[in-house]
Motif scaffolding. Structure first.
Motif, PDB file in Angstrom:
ATOM      1  N   ASP A  40     -13.101  -5.745 -64.034  1.00  0.00           N
ATOM      2  CA  ASP A  40     -13.604  -4.469 -64.996  1.00  0.00           C
ATOM      3  C   ASP A  40     -14.700  -4.377 -64.997  1.00  0.00           C
ATOM      4  O   ASP A  40     -15.912  -5.017 -63.928  1.00  0.00           O
ATOM      5  N   TYR A  41     -14.945  -3.565 -65.825  1.00  0.00           N
ATOM      6  CA  TYR A  41     -16.129  -2.726 -65.112  1.00  0.00           C
ATOM      7  C   TYR A  41     -17.997  -3.114 -64.970  1.00  0.00           C
ATOM      8  O   TYR A  41     -18.571  -3.167 -64.316  1.00  0.00           O
ATOM      9  N   ASP A  67     -27.748  -3.012 -63.696  1.00  0.00           N
ATOM     10  CA  ASP A  67     -27.980  -2.669 -65.228  1.00  0.00           C
ATOM     11  C   ASP A  67     -28.436  -0.937 -65.186  1.00  0.00           C
ATOM     12  O   ASP A  67     -27.892  -0.668 -66.460  1.00  0.00           O
ATOM     13  N   GLU A  68     -28.152  -0.447 -64.315  1.00  0.00           N
ATOM     14  CA  GLU A  68     -28.067   0.915 -64.571  1.00  0.00           C
ATOM     15  C   GLU A  68     -26.533   1.599 -64.314  1.00  0.00           C
ATOM     16  O   GLU A  68     -26.527   2.169 -65.172  1.00  0.00           O
ATOM     17  N   LEU A  69     -26.456   1.351 -63.046  1.00  0.00           N
ATOM     18  CA  LEU A  69     -24.755   1.578 -63.467  1.00  0.00           C
ATOM     19  C   LEU A  69     -23.930   1.309 -65.106  1.00  0.00           C
ATOM     20  O   LEU A  69     -23.093   1.759 -65.095  1.00  0.00           O
ATOM     21  N   LEU A  70     -24.114  -0.447 -65.234  1.00  0.00           N
ATOM     22  CA  LEU A  70     -23.855  -0.737 -66.373  1.00  0.00           C
ATOM     23  C   LEU A  70     -24.287   0.459 -67.793  1.00  0.00           C
ATOM     24  O   LEU A  70     -23.677   0.914 -68.489  1.00  0.00           O
ATOM     25  N   LYS A  71     -25.116   0.584 -67.560  1.00  0.00           N
ATOM     26  CA  LYS A  71     -25.674   1.546 -68.451  1.00  0.00           C
ATOM     27  C   LYS A  71     -25.107   2.841 -68.614  1.00  0.00           C
ATOM     28  O   LYS A  71     -24.880   4.079 -69.281  1.00  0.00           O
ATOM     29  N   SER A  74     -21.936   2.913 -69.488  1.00  0.00           N
ATOM     30  CA  SER A  74     -21.676   2.515 -71.240  1.00  0.00           C
ATOM     31  C   SER A  74     -22.411   4.236 -71.986  1.00  0.00           C
ATOM     32  O   SER A  74     -21.092   4.552 -73.221  1.00  0.00           O
ATOM     33  N   TYR A  75     -23.100   4.870 -71.330  1.00  0.00           N
ATOM     34  CA  TYR A  75     -23.107   6.042 -72.100  1.00  0.00           C
ATOM     35  C   TYR A  75     -22.700   6.950 -71.564  1.00  0.00           C
ATOM     36  O   TYR A  75     -22.902   8.478 -71.879  1.00  0.00           O
ATOM     37  N   ILE A  80     -17.923   4.252 -62.091  1.00  0.00           N
ATOM     38  CA  ILE A  80     -16.780   3.376 -60.284  1.00  0.00           C
ATOM     39  C   ILE A  80     -15.227   4.079 -61.260  1.00  0.00           C
ATOM     40  O   ILE A  80     -15.021   2.982 -61.256  1.00  0.00           O
ATOM     41  N   TYR A  81     -14.264   4.732 -59.408  1.00  0.00           N
ATOM     42  CA  TYR A  81     -13.166   4.183 -60.116  1.00  0.00           C
ATOM     43  C   TYR A  81     -12.314   3.093 -58.614  1.00  0.00           C
ATOM     44  O   TYR A  81     -11.525   2.800 -59.076  1.00  0.00           O
TER      45      TYR A  81
END
Length: 511
Positions: A40-41, A67-71, A74-75, A80-81
């Motif tokens: 999952d992401y 944290d940067e990748l997840l935010k 989310s925004y 990331i494929y």
């Protein structure tokens, strides 16, 4: 926190993988066994923050990147494929939320990467068992944290990571130091000691009854002591290394006054820096090669009627060029296609270069059919720098509307500076040389006979960022434990930036 791996793929995805693998192999792609896993992401972001590995040593930067990748996801700013790492077997991670058409595209793309990892010469020296090695690194660092505390180890890792680009990325391929000539295997020479070795260094020939008079023990002892003191004095006053050394991390490992655990941590940082270096050296080629093959496989074999629109949308989004940055996917795939077309039509060599008839050149087609063989050869021996230098030409730049840019002090913006091919190529090669980073060499580890470290920036028209340089000197001083100096050009004047452990200073070098 580690994520479990080796999950079985859903049956539908496993079938797609099997089919894509067969198609990729039928085109001549040669890759290690490739193991796919669905994540999952949140899990994929964690892997991405760790550089593609499920386990890394603990450090705050991995959490910050996660944290940067997840935010960003989310925004709706990025996604990331897939992710694939250079190991044997290769491990690739798929995003579970992707549609089936996207999974096909990603799997085809991954096989292009895996072929590149296995066959490109710049990846040949890398550790193919790095998955295990990373876990070993993590275990070692965790042991040091248990013994010495988290904060001391973290601060030391901070210092090491700030200079992890001060390596020599070509050293795995070039012998920097001459190998000493082996002496002849002479049995008599190796077995029979010399006369001086028999009687002892510094002794004169003497009969046994005259030994104490001709070779007084106190005199011999004094001479030996003086010789050792002279040797130590010469060693203390000598400069080293003999030649400028680009691998600053190796120099620190050899000469810095580090504790055993610090030496091991620095060696870990250096080991991982060399593992990741080829990825920075081949970004355009690697992404271009993978994109070429996912495009070829998907358009000829992988798409159903219902998937064509989504594929075209996602592929075009990946290939989109922006005025603000160079897209390695787009440049890479288009240059591979250009090479294939030119070698298929025979648009290379002296005859082609010397032809001045534009109509003849426009319709030039020798029907040689050498394009596919040529691109396989290119992917094997080149990196981004030689790839662009060898195959980028003026026709390609005009066709893709490439330009060189520069900063306008008056407007405060970057603007088009030139559309001339020479300027475009020069700027592109400059940005690719050493990944656009400065060349720093160790000049002297005993500067001014005080054990101070002296480095030199190889100035090539671009000055160092002073805040970066100052921060780097602070960390270098922490490792060297003596004042550190860096020779560079500041405001068009040759100068030395120094840090003594307390304050920075800048001194102009008089010519």
């Amino acid at each position: 926190m580690a994520v479990t791996t080796h999950r079985a793929l859903p049956a539908e995805i496993a079938e797609i993988q099997h089919r894509m693998e067969e198609i990729a192999a039928s085109y001549g792609l040669d890759f290690f066994e490739t193991i796919f896993e669905m994540l999952d992401y949140e899990e994929l972001s964690m892997f991405a923050a760790y550089g593609g590995f499920p386990i890394r040593y603990p450090h705050w930067r991995f959490g910050a990147e996660y944290d940067e990748l997840l935010k960003s996801y989310s925004y709706g700013l990025s996604k990331i494929y897939e992710m694939v790492i250079n190991t044997d077997p290769c491990y690739a991670y798929l995003l579970s939320a992707n549609a089936i058409g996207d999974q096909k595209l990603v799997i085809a793309h991954v096989y292009g990467h895996c072929d590149f990892f296995k066959n490109n010469a710049w990846f040949a020296p890398t550790n193919r068992k790095m998955l295990d090695q990373m876990a070993n690194h993590a275990a070692r660092v965790n042991r040091y944290i248990d013994r010495h505390g988290y904060e001391p180890v973290e601060r030391f890792i901070d210092a090491c990571l700030s200079i992890d680009n001060l390596i020599d990325p070509y050293s795995p391929h070039i012998q920097r130091k001459a190998t000493p000539k082996h002496e002849r295997s002479d049995a008599k020479k190796s077995k029979d000691p010399t006369d001086e070795e028999k009687r002892g260094k510094g002794r004169f020939r003497a009969k046994e009854y005259m030994e104490s008079f001709i070779n007084p023990p106190d005199v011999l002892e004094r001479e030996q002591r003086l010789a050792e003191e002279k040797k130590e004095s010469m060693a203390a006053t000598s400069s080293f290394p003999e030649k400028p050394q680009r691998d600053v991390l190796q120099f620190l490992l050899d000469h810095a006054p580090l504790e055993q655990w610090q030496h091991d941590v620095l060696a870990i940082i250096r080991d991982e820096a060399y593992y990741f270096a080829p990825q920075g050296q081949t970004k355009i080629m690697n992404e271009g090669w993978a994109s070429y093959w996912h495009s070829t496989i998907m358009t000829r074999h992988g798409l159903t009627d219902a998937e064509i629109i989504d594929y075209a949308d996602h592929h075009s989004g990946t290939m989109a060029m922006s005025p603000q940055r160079l897209n390695p996917y787009k440049i890479g795939i288009e240059l591979f296609r250009d090479i294939e077309e030119r070698w298929n039509k025979g648009q290379f060599g002296d005859e082609w270069e010397n032809c001045d008839n534009m109509d003849e050149k426009k319709n030039w087609d020798k029907e040689l059919g050498l394009g596919r063989d040529k691109i396989f050869e290119v992917r094997q021996i080149h990196n981004d720098l030689t790839f662009i230098d060898t195959f980028l030409n003026a026709e390609f730049c005009r066709r893709h509307k490439m330009f060189a840019f520069a900063y306008n002090d008056r407007s405060g913006d970057y603007e088009i500076a030139s559309r001339e091919f020479d300027e475009i190529k020069k700027q592109l090669l400059t940005s690719l040389t050493n990944h656009g980073r400065p060349f720093i060499y160790v000049i002297d580890g005993n500067h001014r006979n005080r054990g101070e470290l002296y480095l030199k920036h190889e100035y090539q028209g671009i000055e160092l960022k002073q805040d970066y340089a100052n921060a780097t000197l602070v960390n270098l001083q922490q490792l060297w434990n003596r004042p550190v100096h860096l020779e560079s050009v500041i405001d068009d004047e040759l100068s030395t930036i120094s840090y003594d452990g307390h304050t920075h200073s800048v001194k102009r070098i008089e010519k």
